[in-house]
Design a protein around this motif. Structure first.
Motif, PDB file in Angstrom:
ATOM      1  N   VAL A 107       3.826  -4.867   2.161  1.00 43.98           N
ATOM      2  CA  VAL A 107       4.156  -4.942   0.738  1.00 43.98           C
ATOM      3  C   VAL A 107       2.876  -5.327   0.014  1.00 43.98           C
ATOM      4  N   LEU A 108       2.439  -4.469  -0.916  1.00 42.25           N
ATOM      5  CA  LEU A 108       1.195  -4.694  -1.651  1.00 42.25           C
ATOM      6  C   LEU A 108       1.475  -4.710  -3.152  1.00 42.25           C
ATOM      7  N   HIS A 109       0.823  -5.601  -3.868  1.00 43.66           N
ATOM      8  CA  HIS A 109       0.977  -5.737  -5.314  1.00 43.66           C
ATOM      9  C   HIS A 109       0.290  -4.572  -6.031  1.00 43.66           C
ATOM     10  N   LEU A 110       0.945  -3.985  -7.025  1.00 43.32           N
ATOM     11  CA  LEU A 110       0.377  -2.895  -7.825  1.00 43.32           C
ATOM     12  C   LEU A 110       0.537  -3.230  -9.308  1.00 43.32           C
ATOM     13  N   PRO A 111      -0.242  -4.165  -9.842  1.00 51.36           N
ATOM     14  CA  PRO A 111      -0.045  -4.588 -11.224  1.00 51.36           C
ATOM     15  C   PRO A 111      -0.325  -3.505 -12.253  1.00 51.36           C
ATOM     16  N   GLU A 112      -1.089  -2.472 -11.895  1.00 51.00           N
ATOM     17  CA  GLU A 112      -1.436  -1.432 -12.855  1.00 51.00           C
ATOM     18  C   GLU A 112      -0.287  -0.455 -13.118  1.00 51.00           C
ATOM     19  N   ILE A 113       0.733  -0.493 -12.311  1.00 51.29           N
ATOM     20  CA  ILE A 113       1.864   0.418 -12.489  1.00 51.29           C
ATOM     21  C   ILE A 113       3.001  -0.356 -13.153  1.00 51.29           C
ATOM     22  N   VAL A 114       3.323   0.014 -14.398  1.00 51.18           N
ATOM     23  CA  VAL A 114       4.350  -0.719 -15.136  1.00 51.18           C
ATOM     24  C   VAL A 114       5.533   0.154 -15.539  1.00 51.18           C
ATOM     25  N   ASP A 115       5.503   1.445 -15.187  1.00 48.86           N
ATOM     26  CA  ASP A 115       6.632   2.294 -15.550  1.00 48.86           C
ATOM     27  C   ASP A 115       6.910   3.308 -14.436  1.00 48.86           C
ATOM     28  N   PRO A 116       8.121   3.850 -14.385  1.00 45.77           N
ATOM     29  CA  PRO A 116       8.489   4.760 -13.303  1.00 45.77           C
ATOM     30  C   PRO A 116       7.700   6.073 -13.284  1.00 45.77           C
ATOM     31  N   ASN A 117       7.241   6.543 -14.427  1.00 47.74           N
ATOM     32  CA  ASN A 117       6.462   7.788 -14.435  1.00 47.74           C
ATOM     33  C   ASN A 117       5.133   7.617 -13.713  1.00 47.74           C
ATOM     34  N   ARG A 118       4.466   6.506 -13.941  1.00 46.95           N
ATOM     35  CA  ARG A 118       3.208   6.233 -13.236  1.00 46.95           C
ATOM     36  C   ARG A 118       3.465   6.032 -11.743  1.00 46.95           C
ATOM     37  N   ALA A 119       4.573   5.390 -11.410  1.00 48.58           N
ATOM     38  CA  ALA A 119       4.939   5.205 -10.003  1.00 48.58           C
ATOM     39  C   ALA A 119       5.180   6.556  -9.335  1.00 48.58           C
ATOM     40  N   MET A 120       5.807   7.476 -10.052  1.00 47.44           N
ATOM     41  CA  MET A 120       6.046   8.811  -9.494  1.00 47.44           C
ATOM     42  C   MET A 120       4.733   9.529  -9.221  1.00 47.44           C
ATOM     43  N   GLU A 121       3.777   9.428 -10.133  1.00 47.03           N
ATOM     44  CA  GLU A 121       2.461  10.050  -9.921  1.00 47.03           C
ATOM     45  C   GLU A 121       1.798   9.482  -8.668  1.00 47.03           C
ATOM     46  N   TYR A 122       1.852   8.171  -8.517  1.00 39.37           N
ATOM     47  CA  TYR A 122       1.241   7.499  -7.368  1.00 39.37           C
ATOM     48  C   TYR A 122       1.892   7.967  -6.064  1.00 39.37           C
ATOM     49  N   VAL A 123       3.236   7.984  -6.029  1.00 36.66           N
ATOM     50  CA  VAL A 123       3.963   8.368  -4.817  1.00 36.66           C
ATOM     51  C   VAL A 123       3.726   9.843  -4.490  1.00 36.66           C
ATOM     52  N   GLU A 124       3.745  10.709  -5.497  1.00 38.03           N
ATOM     53  CA  GLU A 124       3.489  12.136  -5.255  1.00 38.03           C
ATOM     54  C   GLU A 124       2.092  12.334  -4.668  1.00 38.03           C
ATOM     55  N   HIS A 125       1.099  11.670  -5.235  1.00 36.03           N
ATOM     56  CA  HIS A 125      -0.266  11.771  -4.717  1.00 36.03           C
ATOM     57  C   HIS A 125      -0.331  11.286  -3.266  1.00 36.03           C
ATOM     58  N   TYR A 126       0.310  10.176  -2.978  1.00 37.65           N
ATOM     59  CA  TYR A 126       0.325   9.626  -1.622  1.00 37.65           C
ATOM     60  C   TYR A 126       0.936  10.630  -0.642  1.00 37.65           C
ATOM     61  N   LEU A 127       2.081  11.200  -0.991  1.00 40.78           N
ATOM     62  CA  LEU A 127       2.749  12.151  -0.093  1.00 40.78           C
ATOM     63  C   LEU A 127       1.880  13.379   0.176  1.00 40.78           C
ATOM     64  N   LYS A 128       1.258  13.900  -0.874  1.00 41.37           N
ATOM     65  CA  LYS A 128       0.422  15.096  -0.710  1.00 41.37           C
ATOM     66  C   LYS A 128      -0.813  14.800   0.136  1.00 41.37           C
ATOM     67  N   GLN A 129      -1.346  13.580   0.038  1.00 43.05           N
ATOM     68  CA  GLN A 129      -2.492  13.183   0.855  1.00 43.05           C
ATOM     69  C   GLN A 129      -2.073  12.989   2.315  1.00 43.05           C
ATOM     70  N   LYS A 130      -0.950  12.337   2.535  1.00 44.72           N
ATOM     71  CA  LYS A 130      -0.505  12.010   3.891  1.00 44.72           C
ATOM     72  C   LYS A 130       0.057  13.219   4.623  1.00 44.72           C
ATOM     73  N   TYR A 131       0.708  14.126   3.912  1.00 41.80           N
ATOM     74  CA  TYR A 131       1.363  15.282   4.529  1.00 41.80           C
ATOM     75  C   TYR A 131       0.918  16.591   3.881  1.00 41.80           C
ATOM     76  N   PRO A 132      -0.373  16.932   3.915  1.00 44.42           N
ATOM     77  CA  PRO A 132      -0.813  18.173   3.259  1.00 44.42           C
ATOM     78  C   PRO A 132      -0.172  19.413   3.872  1.00 44.42           C
ATOM     79  N   GLU A 133       0.181  19.346   5.136  1.00 39.71           N
ATOM     80  CA  GLU A 133       0.808  20.493   5.789  1.00 39.71           C
ATOM     81  C   GLU A 133       2.243  20.740   5.323  1.00 39.71           C
ATOM     82  N   LEU A 134       2.846  19.762   4.608  1.00 37.08           N
ATOM     83  CA  LEU A 134       4.216  19.909   4.127  1.00 37.08           C
ATOM     84  C   LEU A 134       4.300  20.334   2.674  1.00 37.08           C
ATOM     85  N   VAL A 135       3.172  20.400   1.996  1.00 36.77           N
ATOM     86  CA  VAL A 135       3.164  20.748   0.563  1.00 36.77           C
ATOM     87  C   VAL A 135       3.410  22.240   0.407  1.00 36.77           C
TER      88      VAL A 135
END
Length: 107
Positions: A79-107
């Motif tokens: 569990v890591l603190h993310l103070p720069e993310i204060v709304d769900p839209n920014r969280a979605m951008e972060y999670v989408e970027h993470y998924l595409k980086q971790k699983y490029p073969e699934l995009v």
């Protein structure tokens, strides 16, 4: 397991597909604005990957008060603190970027 069984958000859950093998689930609801939650939105965004024919949670960002740290990410058993993310839209951008980086073969 990602997330916490102690705190739940009763808002509407929306699923966003990223191709056939990745998806985001967003749940959000309005709450009174506070110093810890200046946007007045309680949210959770879960990134899932289809692994062995089933969607599995990979990453979760939420601002539920169960860790006393504001917005935070659950990933790789940490569990890591993310103070720069204060709304769900920014969280979605972060999670989408993470998924595409971790699983490029699934995009």
């Amino acid at each position: 397991m990602l997330g916490s069984a102690l705190v739940t958000c009763t808002g509407v859950t929306t699923t966003y597909l990223i191709g056939d093998h990745l998806q985001l689930k967003r749940k959000a609801r309005t709450v009174p604005k506070t110093e810890q939650n200046p946007a007045g939105i309680l949210f959770a965004v879960v990134g899932q990957a289809r692994l062995r024919d089933q969607f599995r949670d990979v990453i979760r960002i939420d601002n539920y008060p169960h860790h006393d740290m504001g917005t935070h990410v659950h990933v790789n058993g940490r569990v890591l603190h993310l103070p720069e993310i204060v709304d769900p839209n920014r969280a979605m951008e972060y999670v989408e970027h993470y998924l595409k980086q971790k699983y490029p073969e699934l995009v």
